[in-house]
Design an enzyme around this catalytic site. Sequence first.
Site, PDB file in Angstrom:
ATOM      1  N   LYS A  99       1.120   3.577   6.468  1.00  0.00           N
ATOM      2  CA  LYS A  99       0.234   5.288   5.683  1.00  0.00           C
ATOM      3  C   LYS A  99       0.562   6.849   5.618  1.00  0.00           C
ATOM      4  O   LYS A  99       1.806   6.364   6.789  1.00  0.00           O
ATOM      5  CB  LYS A  99      -1.160   5.367   6.197  1.00  0.00           C
ATOM      6  CG  LYS A  99      -2.122   3.698   6.183  1.00  0.00           C
ATOM      7  CD  LYS A  99      -2.011   3.110   4.846  1.00  0.00           C
ATOM      8  CE  LYS A  99      -2.489   1.695   4.793  1.00  0.00           C
ATOM      9  NZ  LYS A  99      -2.722   1.109   3.780  1.00  0.00           N
ATOM     10  N   SER A 115       0.432  -1.056   0.086  1.00  0.00           N
ATOM     11  CA  SER A 115      -0.307   0.217  -0.194  1.00  0.00           C
ATOM     12  C   SER A 115       1.312   1.070  -0.184  1.00  0.00           C
ATOM     13  O   SER A 115       0.466   2.052  -0.584  1.00  0.00           O
ATOM     14  CB  SER A 115      -1.404   0.149   1.458  1.00  0.00           C
ATOM     15  OG  SER A 115      -0.093   0.061   2.549  1.00  0.00           O
TER      16      SER A 115
END
Length: 187
Positions: free
Chosen positions: A86, A45
């Site tokens: 993230k 991700s």
Amino acid sequence: MTEETKQNTWKSDLYFWLQALVMVLTVLILIFTFVGRIIVVDGISMEPTLYHGDLLLLQSVGYTPKQGDVVVLTKEFEDADGPIVKRVIATGGQHVVIDYDAGTVTVDGEVLDEPYIKEAMMQPPEESITDILVPEGSIFVMGDNRNHSSDSRNVTLGAVDERYVLGRALWVFFPFQDFGAISNGEA
């Protein structure tokens, strides 16, 4: 050199190296307990910024999340077995608007310049957040590989309470070909 002198020299050398080893281990334990931590990236991700298996050094103590920082979260989410990595898109009080048609993310009326994302963002098949005022004490996070990232756009995660932030990723130190500081997205 007599046998007794050799034995005393050997014992002295051994004692010196044991002291040095204990000192190094003590310093490392103190650093990783009070200053930073080491985390392994799990998944794709955050490509192209980070890759699966990268070892990261985190700043934990005295850290307050800022827009653009890459952070590690401890919040359990979907199929993540451990901490998730993230990028902070917005902090408490900021307004985020995601326009999938234009492929843009806007924070407080300003389109973000995001040179770190992997590819143009596509509309996810599941319900997603496209307009949110981030609550105080929370952050809105997204992966750099937007089309393969479960992040704050997902209604089951949404804005993340800052208490779930383990720290800011500072350095990749393994594998060695990726060694270096992690960019916060500023030019």
